[in-house]
Design an enzyme around this catalytic site. Structure first.
Site, PDB file in Angstrom:
ATOM      1  N   SER A 271       1.111  -1.295  -0.324  1.00 27.64           N
ATOM      2  CA  SER A 271      -0.035   0.305   0.013  1.00 27.64           C
ATOM      3  C   SER A 271       1.201   1.037  -0.271  1.00 27.64           C
ATOM      4  O   SER A 271       1.561   1.169   0.885  1.00 27.64           O
ATOM      5  CB  SER A 271      -0.878   0.098   0.720  1.00 27.64           C
ATOM      6  OG  SER A 271      -1.662   1.090   0.865  1.00 27.64           O
ATOM      7  N   GLY A 272       0.735   2.144  -0.939  1.00 25.39           N
ATOM      8  CA  GLY A 272       1.291   2.865  -0.732  1.00 25.39           C
ATOM      9  C   GLY A 272       2.798   3.031  -1.808  1.00 25.39           C
ATOM     10  O   GLY A 272       3.852   4.132  -1.795  1.00 25.39           O
TER      11      GLY A 272
ATOM     12  N   SER B  58      -5.336   5.257  -0.611  1.00 29.89           N
ATOM     13  CA  SER B  58      -5.363   4.296  -0.793  1.00 29.89           C
ATOM     14  C   SER B  58      -6.651   3.430  -1.079  1.00 29.89           C
ATOM     15  O   SER B  58      -7.582   3.527  -0.906  1.00 29.89           O
ATOM     16  CB  SER B  58      -5.120   3.407   0.605  1.00 29.89           C
ATOM     17  OG  SER B  58      -4.517   2.316   0.483  1.00 29.89           O
ATOM     18  N   SER B  59      -6.529   2.349  -2.538  1.00 29.46           N
ATOM     19  CA  SER B  59      -7.330   1.862  -3.001  1.00 29.46           C
ATOM     20  C   SER B  59      -8.081   0.884  -1.827  1.00 29.46           C
ATOM     21  O   SER B  59      -7.341  -0.251  -1.838  1.00 29.46           O
ATOM     22  CB  SER B  59      -7.269   1.743  -4.227  1.00 29.46           C
ATOM     23  OG  SER B  59      -6.030   2.170  -4.830  1.00 29.46           O
TER      24      SER B  59
ATOM     25  N   GLY C 100      -0.653  -5.297  -2.989  1.00 28.93           N
ATOM     26  CA  GLY C 100       0.631  -6.245  -2.515  1.00 28.93           C
ATOM     27  C   GLY C 100       0.421  -6.791  -1.560  1.00 28.93           C
ATOM     28  O   GLY C 100      -0.463  -7.568  -0.515  1.00 28.93           O
TER      29      GLY C 100
ATOM     30  N   THR D  50      -1.497   2.417  -7.932  1.00 28.69           N
ATOM     31  CA  THR D  50      -2.917   3.006  -8.567  1.00 28.69           C
ATOM     32  C   THR D  50      -2.402   3.791  -9.564  1.00 28.69           C
ATOM     33  O   THR D  50      -2.047   4.685 -10.732  1.00 28.69           O
ATOM     34  CB  THR D  50      -3.628   3.542  -7.811  1.00 28.69           C
ATOM     35  OG1 THR D  50      -3.978   2.486  -7.275  1.00 28.69           O
ATOM     36  CG2 THR D  50      -4.858   4.536  -8.755  1.00 28.69           C
TER      37      THR D  50
ATOM     38  N   ASN E  98      -1.351   5.299   3.175  1.00 31.89           N
ATOM     39  CA  ASN E  98      -1.419   5.874   1.760  1.00 31.89           C
ATOM     40  C   ASN E  98      -2.422   7.020   1.871  1.00 31.89           C
ATOM     41  O   ASN E  98      -3.777   6.688   1.994  1.00 31.89           O
ATOM     42  CB  ASN E  98      -1.947   5.324   0.477  1.00 31.89           C
ATOM     43  CG  ASN E  98      -1.527   5.585  -1.220  1.00 31.89           C
ATOM     44  OD1 ASN E  98      -1.570   6.627  -0.894  1.00 31.89           O
ATOM     45  ND2 ASN E  98      -1.746   4.543  -1.637  1.00 31.89           N
TER      46      ASN E  98
ATOM     47  N   GLU F  32       0.561  -8.390   2.388  1.00 30.43           N
ATOM     48  CA  GLU F  32       0.577  -7.478   3.656  1.00 30.43           C
ATOM     49  C   GLU F  32       0.797  -8.580   4.866  1.00 30.43           C
ATOM     50  O   GLU F  32       0.297  -9.952   4.218  1.00 30.43           O
ATOM     51  CB  GLU F  32      -0.460  -7.317   3.227  1.00 30.43           C
ATOM     52  CG  GLU F  32      -0.969  -5.411   2.408  1.00 30.43           C
ATOM     53  CD  GLU F  32      -2.684  -5.177   2.445  1.00 30.43           C
ATOM     54  OE1 GLU F  32      -3.059  -5.843   3.518  1.00 30.43           O
ATOM     55  OE2 GLU F  32      -2.572  -4.285   2.202  1.00 30.43           O
TER      56      GLU F  32
HETATM   57  N1  LIG Z   1       5.162   8.190 -10.355  1.00 31.27           N
HETATM   58  C1  LIG Z   1       4.737   8.664  -8.700  1.00 31.27           C
HETATM   59  N2  LIG Z   1       5.464   9.919  -9.056  1.00 31.27           N
HETATM   60  C2  LIG Z   1       4.727  10.662  -8.124  1.00 31.27           C
HETATM   61  N3  LIG Z   1       4.032  10.443  -7.540  1.00 31.27           N
HETATM   62  C3  LIG Z   1       3.445   8.984  -7.140  1.00 31.27           C
HETATM   63  C4  LIG Z   1       4.345   7.809  -8.301  1.00 31.27           C
HETATM   64  N4  LIG Z   1       3.790   7.035  -7.842  1.00 31.27           N
HETATM   65  C5  LIG Z   1       2.625   6.896  -6.900  1.00 31.27           C
HETATM   66  N5  LIG Z   1       3.316   8.468  -6.161  1.00 31.27           N
HETATM   67  C6  LIG Z   1       2.538   8.636  -4.840  1.00 31.27           C
HETATM   68  O1  LIG Z   1       2.529   7.654  -3.986  1.00 31.27           O
HETATM   69  C7  LIG Z   1       1.146   8.432  -3.892  1.00 31.27           C
HETATM   70  C8  LIG Z   1       1.004   6.642  -3.582  1.00 31.27           C
HETATM   71  O2  LIG Z   1       0.451   5.927  -4.196  1.00 31.27           O
HETATM   72  P1  LIG Z   1      -0.953   4.743  -5.014  1.00 31.27           P
HETATM   73  O3  LIG Z   1      -1.802   5.308  -4.441  1.00 31.27           O
HETATM   74  O4  LIG Z   1      -0.114   4.561  -6.321  1.00 31.27           O
HETATM   75  O5  LIG Z   1      -0.737   3.575  -4.081  1.00 31.27           O
HETATM   76  P2  LIG Z   1      -1.151   1.866  -4.524  1.00 31.27           P
HETATM   77  O6  LIG Z   1       0.016   1.407  -4.080  1.00 31.27           O
HETATM   78  O7  LIG Z   1      -1.569   2.004  -4.833  1.00 31.27           O
HETATM   79  O8  LIG Z   1      -0.661   2.193  -2.629  1.00 31.27           O
HETATM   80  P3  LIG Z   1      -2.774   1.793  -1.629  1.00 31.27           P
HETATM   81  O9  LIG Z   1      -2.570  -0.394  -2.419  1.00 31.27           O
HETATM   82  O10 LIG Z   1      -3.169   2.074  -0.856  1.00 31.27           O
HETATM   83  O11 LIG Z   1      -4.063   2.069  -2.816  1.00 31.27           O
HETATM   84  C9  LIG Z   1       0.632   8.864  -4.863  1.00 31.27           C
HETATM   85  O12 LIG Z   1      -0.997   8.628  -3.923  1.00 31.27           O
HETATM   86  C10 LIG Z   1       1.932   9.667  -5.217  1.00 31.27           C
HETATM   87  O13 LIG Z   1       1.282  10.138  -4.655  1.00 31.27           O
HETATM   88 MG   LIG Z   2      -4.030   1.984  -4.905  1.00 34.76          MG
END
Ligand SMILES: Nc1ncnc2c1ncn2[C@@H]1O[C@H](COP(=O)(O)OP(=O)(O)OP(=O)(O)O)[C@@H](O)[C@H]1O
Ligand SMILES: [Mg+2]
Length: 1579
Positions: free
Chosen positions: A173-174, A238-239, A463, A178, A235, A465
């Protein structure tokens, strides 16, 4: 083998030791002792600690070197962008590489087929449209690692293999899953595939450049995120669900739809949020963003009002404006096609849920109570459209259905709360499913489904956890990850295996830990999930009984490897996942799995008045139900309802099926630190993620096989120096085997395939070391020889100079000796001469004295002799004088006596003679004789005179004959004139037939020839007159002479005759002068007539030129000749007559007329020398021609524009403006004529047609072909515009173009309007042509820029080959660039030449060239920025050379400032060539490359491809450079704004040209009779 392995551990070898904090710490081998079997290695770690390893060789060979620390890679490799290119592939190496790269701001790294993305926690400038475009069409590995490269890869694979693709994005997460998935979606939505047909793409594009579907797909993100994402500690966004998005393509690879599958929405979040976390975004958005009226309707307020929203304690997210997000969500919903009303129904439902959460449940005596007047209850039921009382009743009561009866039981408060929350969760889950369903319906309806030919799926799923307390959700998530990991491993294996099989090498399969048993444990027939389902169906089933069942089934040796019972307690179980052991608490497993709402509530909700709610409940459950495989016979509602576990399992299996049927790409997201801080790297955290995402596992797998592979060519290229040069030859395979045999003793370490050699891990480093040693050896040898050579040279130089110095010294000594000798000799000479001088002086004195003495003595003697001689002479004289006197006295006396006798005798003789003479003197006949002679003379003269007068008379008759001849000429002329008059009148009456005309013509010609002969006659007579005149003058002379002779005899001649003669002579003379003046007077014309313009015309009358007869009234000859009338009437003498005749108009200007006759293009006042009879009224003819619009149009449109052969440009011998601009000039000429004759409407039509045709015509050309027509028509249209401008100017001055012409009625107003319209339209046309043309030029140039400027290598000594040895899997050999610099410069030349020779204004030329140069500069700079393994020193040399060529071009084409457009590129090449060894050097780079942004400099430096002979850039420098990059600085861009191919910015229409006078020039080959005729008539 062991000794070989130990060999690698030389002194100074860098290794890794585990470290608690840093993960791994680096150390260097300081000493190595091998004595017998014993080995002792001493290392010094970076933080100064000593580590000693003592072991034995036997032990080492037994454990396969397990005791030795892992080796560290050479620094050059430590920031390699593909982990598999690392020489030592081990955990620390992987970690260190990712870390180094991350600290250099490189967030992406490849690990074979996997892309590792490390979250930057900061917006980075990596995702602009330019970068998307840069990756489009590129093979993976060509540019640096990027999520776009993976997307592009998937897209290409889909096209190539016609197979569906999946991109699996995973990570904790984070970590950025996404975000990555969104970038991928954006890539597909906005990439402009150059290979794909543009038309299809553009046809349905919206303003954003995306199609409607693409916009809709992008719009799903905000919707899904607001309903499915929430703020968590890990995050902020977070999705809370898994998502698989299929992007659907049709046959033409256009995106036509999409389909979303979601997995396991976290329902519990709706009713409970841990500390600092939030509920789903939508609720906060609604509270913050709803308009007041709606807020009132839904009874919404601040989020703190609601129990469901405030439990986490933090209702806002820093940096996020919920109200604005609400708007975004609404917009997205609208894009998807959900109406505003429906949207508000959704929000109403959400509000109802919030109110449900606020229903207060109290407890008294173990019974739950809800107040009837509970405001929340009332509002909630009102909003939901259900009965408040029923709802209240079933909140606190429960109905148990047994076989015989229904029992209603009270619930306690806790149970009631659960019921309340379960209703809310149920509704929300259904709402979520409904939304997904609506999205799917909107994005992928049946129509779309029919056309889908392939899809690319993006899986964004949680992923692996594990927390302190893990529950049902973690269990499901980890189960999913187990499945994905299995798929991943199999895929990697498959690839690996395929390669081995393809290369036909001997290989034994490496055993790897397959996690199938673990999966079996979870999903098997008697697996954890099935036991859970079974337990869930039991009315009395509990978590703990289920747990016990698990122990019973799995706590045994067969499952020991994957299932364990914890040491303490009975409420949890441990599963050993591939990544980690996880302990799951069984509490609530059953509840969560069942996920049920009491039937009473279900029924109540079903009966709602709120239609929307009914809708989502029926649809929502319909979607969820079929996912689970229908269990065997179900009787009750509960039995029918599938459990969450079984739904999840079914959807997972279906997902795996989908994935397995597609080609998979992997993105692993890494979260580098817990605190979400940018550029902070926590090694331990990353290590655990690397393990969890399977990267390390795959590396282990590939290490077990043959991780490094080289093609023969590459291998030879790099390692040929390991063997002697005699082996070098064209057969690379043979050479390879020689090299391998020579350097690797252990045959197990490598395998030779068909095209490649495979090496075990570490062999690369070994070979590299050998290579380095060998190179060092060679370098030493070369140094040695070089040094020897240098010293020898120096010695020789020294020797030579010593000898030279010696010689110089000796010369100096010899010279001084010589000087001495010379001085001595000189002294002697002086002495000698002095002595000589003295002696001579003495001698001379003595000689002089002796001479004096001698003289005196001789004088005395001579004087004495002289006295004697004198005495003798005197005596002789005296004697002679006396003797003479005596002789003379005697002679005189004798003579006197003789004379006396003579005279007496003579006197007597004379007296006799005298007497005879006196008689004779008396006769006079002498006088008569004289007179006779004179008379003779006079007679002779008279005869002469008579002869003269006779001659004179003949002359006179001749003159008279001439006069009569002239008269006859005049008569004839007059006759002819009258003839011509008659002729004219007859033409007026009737059209003369061509025959008659011909006869006239011949008549005229005969007359002309006769005239010419008479002219010749006159000339002849002229000469005759001259001859006669000279004769007369001769006679004159003679008369004068005779007169003088006569004067002599004045007294004797006859005066009367003489007088008559004189008179006659004078008359003759008079006549003669008259004749003379008459002859001369014919040539000089009198001045006053020359001024008379008519003269020429009158003159031509003698030629019977038609013009003469045309305007008789205005130019009557009689008037003009008035003053000479008298002179003509009264000729005084014959000469006067001649003179008068000569002055007659017909004759005098003859010569002038004659020359005119010979000039073919004679212009008489009417301007016509051709076609007599047709030209009568030109105006009428013009009108007629103008009236024939169709022909005129046809000729202009087709002849003058469409099928015009454009003159070729040339700079040596440029065509004249006339030859270039004639279409414009002809058109303006026509327009002028049209205006003149009032054809305003027609001219408007003409202009419209012309402009339309030109525009279409110019658009017809593409590529190179467009260069000439574009420039040509640009110039011509500008000429037309200049004409229009001039017309406007005249119009403003009030000049009426139609003045004094007899055309149609002239409407000034229409004319005014027309001119302004035409001018405006021409301006737009010029603008359009410029842009169309530029577009073509740019399109053409764009194709050339990168191959020519970046890829071509023209400096022979600096050729490089970036073909990356580690990516041969993806790249197939270097290709020669498609275009060279010559092509590019030729192109520029061509454009330049065209514009120059077509007289395009300099300002336009500058605009064009600047724009093109800008395209070159920006495109190549951006390309260079994105290149990988490319930015080397040699490349920079090549590129700089190419730039210099462009620069030279600019200078030689009067555009030195054009190079400014290449400044970025220039600085980039400078940067690559500058030293980068110290921080000082870096400062210099920043100074020199002032134009580049810190990001660009960072990128270029981190991309810098270090050659073998260079030292790698130190990590400190890379870090320093990276730290200069300013976060969120808008100006700190990476890519320059690409110059759009479509748009060339504003075009400045140059100021109008001076309009040339009308000209009817048409090239001879153009057959446009109408236009030509009109042109001729008009000018
Ligand atoms: N390539 C990137 N460039 C800039 N910021 C990023 C990038 N990837 C991720 N981030 C930052 O990290 C934060 C978390 O990313 P994201 O929401 O995609 O995580 P996630 O893997 O989907 O987590 P979750 O499993 O909780 O959904 C985003 O809100 C963004 O601020
Ligand atoms: Mg996500």
């Amino acid at each position: 083998m062991t000794s070989h392995s130990l060999d690698v551990y030389g002194k100074g070898t860098a290794v890794w030791f585990p470290d608690d904090k840093e993960g791994w710490t680096s150390a260097q081998l300081v000493s190595k002792d091998v004595s017998g079997d014993n080995v002792k290695l001493t290392f010094l770690t970076d933080d100064g600690k000593d580590v000693v390893i003592g072991t034995t060789l036997t032990k080492l060979s037994k454990t396969n070197n397990a005791e030795l620390p892992p080796l560290r890679n050479p620094p050059m490799l430590e920031s390699a962008d593909d982990l598999t290119s690392l020489s030592y592939l081990n955990e620390p190496a992987v970690l260190h590489t990712i870390r180094t790269r991350y600290l250099q701001r490189n967030i992406y790294t490849y690990s074979g087929i996997v892309l590792i993305a490390t979250n930057p926690f900061q917006s980075v400038s990596l995702y602009t449209q330019d970068i998307i475009q840069a990756y489009s069409g590129k093979r993976r590995g060509e540019l640096e690692p990027h999520v776009f490269a993976i997307a592009e890869d998937a897209y290409r694979a889909m096209l190539r293999d016609e197979q569906n693709q999946t991109i699996v994005v995973s990570g904790e997460s984070g970590a950025g899953k996404t975000a990555s998935a969104k970038f991928i979606m954006r890539y597909f939505a906005s990439v402009d595939d150059k290979d794909r047909s543009q038309d299809v793409k553009k046809s349905n594009a919206t303003t954003s450049g995306m199609s409607e579907v693409e916009e809709q797909i992008m719009a799903t993100n905000p919707i899904m995120e607001s309903f499915g994402n929430a703020k968590t500690t890990r995050n902020d966004n977070s999705s809370r669900f898994g998502k698989y998005l299929e992007i659907q393509f049709d046959k033409n690879q256009n995106i036509i739809g999409a389909r979303i599958r979601t997995y396991l929405l976290e329902r519990s979040r709706l009713v409970y949020q841990p500390e600092t976390e939030r509920n789903y975004h939508i609720f906060y958005q609604l509270c913050a963003g709803a308009p007041p009226s709606e807020k009132k309707n839904l009874e919404l307020g601040d989020f703190t009002q609601f129990h469901y929203l405030k439990q986490g304690g933090s209702g806002t997210i820093p940096g996020v404006d919920d109200a604005a997000e609400f708007e975004t969500t609404q917009k997205a919903l609208s894009v998807i096609g959900i109406t505003i009303q429906t949207q508000w129904q959704i929000f109403k439902l959400c509000a109802a849920l919030l109110h449900i959460g606020n229903i207060e449940i109290t407890e008294s005596r173990n019974t739950a109570m809800v107040s009837e007047t509970d405001q929340a209850l009332v509002t909630a039921t009102k909003l939901l459209g259900i009965k408040t009382a029923d709802f209240r009743k079933w909140l606190v009561k429960k109905q148990i259905v047994t076989k015989s009866e229904k029992i209603v039981k009270d619930l306690n408060a806790q149970q009631a709360n659960v019921v309340r929350d379960s209703v809310a969760k149920y509704i929300y889950a259904n709402l979520f499913d409904w939304l997904v369903n609506v999205i799917n319906e909107s994005l992928s309806n049946e129509e779309v489904a029919k056309n889908v030919s392939s899809f690319i799926g993006v899986l964004d799923i949680y992923g692996f956890e594990h927390f302190k307390k893990n529950s049902f959700e973690q269990f499901c998530i980890n189960y999913a990850n187990e499945k994905l990991q299995q798929q991943f491993n199999q895929h990697v294996f498959k690839l690996e295996q395929e390669e081995y099989v393809r290369e036909k090498i001997n290989w034994t399969f490496i055993e790897f830990s397959d996690n199938q048993p673990c999966i079996e444990l979870i999903e098997g027939k008697i697996g954890i999930l099935s036991l859970l389902d079974e337990e869930s169906r039991l009315p009395a089933g509990t978590d703990s009984s289920w747990c016990n069942k698990l122990y019973q089934h799995f706590d045994n040796p067969t499952h020991k490897k994957y299932f364990q019972k914890p040491r303490f307690g009975n409420s949890s179980f441990i599963i050993s996942h591939y990544a980690h052991d996880v302990e799951y608490e069984v509490e609530n497993f059953l509840e969560k799995n069942k996920d049920t709402v009491p039937d009473e509530h279900l029924a109540l909700l079903k009966n709602t008045d709120f239609e929307f709610l009914d809708d989502i409940l029926t649809k929502g459950s319909a979607i969820a139900a079929p996912a689970a495989k229908p269990d065997a016979k179900r009787s009750s509602v509960i039995a029918k309802k599938p459990t969450l576990g079984s739904i999840f399992k079914a959807s997972l299996i279906s997902l795996m099926e989908t994935i397995n049927s597609t080609n998979v790409h992997y993105i692993r997201c890494i979260k580098p630190n817990e605190v979400k801080v940018a550029w902070k790297f926590e090694p331990q955290m990353v290590l655990s993620q690397l393990r969890a995402c399977g990267v390390l596992e795959t590396i282990r797998i590939s290490c077990a096989g043959y991780p490094s592979r080289w093609t023969f060519d590459e291998f030879v290229q790099r390692y040929y120096m390991l063997v002697r040069s005699k082996h070098w030859g064209p057969d690379t395979k043979k050479l390879c085997s020689v090299i391998l045999d020579d350097s690797i003793k252990d045959p197990d370490k490598y395998q030779v395939g068909i095209t490649k050699i495979f090496f075990r891990s570490g062999m690369l480093a070994y070979l590299e070391r050998l290579r380095l040693d060998r190179l060092n050896e060679c370098v030493t040898l070369m140094q040695k020889n070089m040094l020897r050579h240098m010293h020898q040279k120096r010695y020789q130089a020294l020797k030579a100079s010593t000898i030279k110095i010696q010689a110089l010294y000796r010369r100096r000594v010899a010279m001084s000796e010589l000087k001495r000798l010379r001085e001595e000799k000189a002294a002697i000479t002086i002495q000698k001469n002095w002595r000589r001088y003295i002696q001579r002086k003495q001698y001379l004195r003595a000689k002089k004295a002796i001479h004096k003495l001698q003289t005196v003595v001789r004088g005395v003697i001579a004087r004495q002799k002289f006295e004697v001689l004198c005495r003798n002479a005197a005596s002789t004289k005296i004697q002679s004088v006396y003797r003479g006197w005596v002789a003379r006295r005697d002679y005189k006396m004798t003579l006197k006596r003789i004379i006396y006798i003579q005279s007496c005798l003579r006197r007597r003789l004379a007296r006799a003679e005298l007497k005879a003479l006196k008689v004779e003197a008396r006769s006079a006949s002498h006088y008569k004789e004289v007179s006779y002679k004179l008379e003779n003379k006079v007679i002779e003269l008279t005869q002469n005179l008579e002869q003269k007068s006779q001659e004179n008379k003949t002359l006179e008759t001749k003159t008279l004959a001439l006069e009569s001849q002239i008269k006859s000429w005049i008569e004839r002329y007059e006759k002819l004139e009258s003839d011509s008059n008659n002729f004219k009148s007859s033409t007026k009456q009737s059209t003369i037939g061509i025959d008659e005309f011909k006869t006239l013509q011949t008549e005229k010609e005969t007359l002309e020839s006769r005239y010419r002969t008479s002219l010749e006659n006159i000339k002849k007579q002229d000469t005759e007159i001259q001859r006669l005149t000279s004769e007369i003058s001769k006679k004159d002379d003679e008369v004068a002479r005779l007169r003088a002779t006569a004067a002599k005899y004045k007294g004797a001649e006859d005066p009367a005759t003489v007088l008559a003669l004189k008179q006659e002579i004078s008359t003759l003379r008079e006549q003669l002068t008259k004749v003379k003046s008459g002859v001369r007077g014919t040539s000089p014309p009198p001045p006053h007539r020359q001024e008379n313009g008519f003269l020429t015309a009158a003159g031509s009358s003698s030629l019977k030129l038609p013009s003469q007869s045309r305007r008789p009234r205005r130019h009557s000859s009689a008037e003009s000749w008035g003053p000479n009338e008298a002179a003509r009437r009264k000729p005084k003498t014959s000469v006067d007559l001649v003179m008068a005749e000569a002055k007659k108009p017909g004759l005098r200007p003859v010569t002038v007329s004659y020359t005119q006759m010979n000039v073919p293009k004679i212009k008489s006042p009417g301007g016509r020398v051709y076609l007599p009879g047709v030209e009568d009224d030109p105006e009428e003819e013009i009108m007629k021609l103008l009236d024939d619009e169709d022909t005129l149009d046809e000729e202009i449109i087709n002849g003058l524009i469409k099928s015009l052969k454009i003159p070729l440009p040339s700079l040596q011998n440029p065509p004249s403006q006339k030859e270039i601009l004639f279409p414009a000039r002809i058109i303006s000429l026509l327009a002028k004529q049209m205006w003149k004759f009032g054809f305003i409407k027609e001219s408007e039509r003409l202009f419209a047609n012309v402009m339309k045709t030109i525009q279409e015509h110019v658009m017809d050309f593409e590529g190179d072909e467009a260069i000439l027509p574009g420039a040509y028509w640009l110039s011509n249209v500008h000429e037309l515009l200049s004409f229009a401008n001039a017309a406007e100017r005249d119009m403003l001055r009030g000049v009426n173009p139609a003045a004094e012409s007899g055309g149609k009625a002239f409407e000034w107003h229409d004319y005014e309007r027309l001119v302004s319209i035409v001018k405006h339209d021409l301006e737009s046309l010029e603008y359009n042509i410029y842009h169309t043309w530029m577009k073509e030029l740019k399109k053409r140039l764009f194709k050339m820029v990168i191959p020519a400027v970046i890829e071509s290598q023209s400096l022979p000594g600096f050729i490089t080959n970036e073909n990356n040895r580690f990516l041969t899997k993806f790249i197939t050999g270097p290709t020669t660039p498609a275009f060279s610099m010559d092509d590019l410069l030729n192109f520029l030349n061509k454009v330049w030449k065209a514009m120059k020779s077509y007289y395009v204004e300099m300002s336009v030329i500058q605009q064009v060239v600047t724009e093109l140069l800008k395209l070159i500069g920006v495109t190549s700079f951006n390309d260079l920025l994105m290149r990988r393994n490319f930015c080397s020193w040699k490349r920079a040399m090549q590129i700089q050379y190419n730039i210099t060529r462009i620069e030279e071009w600019c200078k030689s084409h009067e555009m030195p400032e054009g190079t400014l457009q290449l400044e970025h590129l220039m600085q980039a090449t400078k940067l690559l060539q500058l030293k980068k060894a110290t921080l000082g050097d870096i400062e210099i780079i920043y100074d020199v490359c002032w134009m580049l942004t810190p990001t660009q400099i960072q990128k270029l430096i981190s991309h810098y491809f270090v050659a073998d002979y260079e030292n790698p850039i130190s990590p400190e420098i890379l870090k320093a450079v990276a730290s200069r990059v300013v976060a969120n600085d808008k100006t700190d861009i990476l890519m320059l704004d690409a110059t759009p191919l479509e748009d060339s910015g504003p075009f400045e229409v140059p100021s109008p040209r001076d309009v040339a006078p009308p000209d009817n020039y048409l090239p001879a080959w153009l057959n446009l009779p109408h236009v030509k005729r009109l042109g001729t008539l008009a000018t």
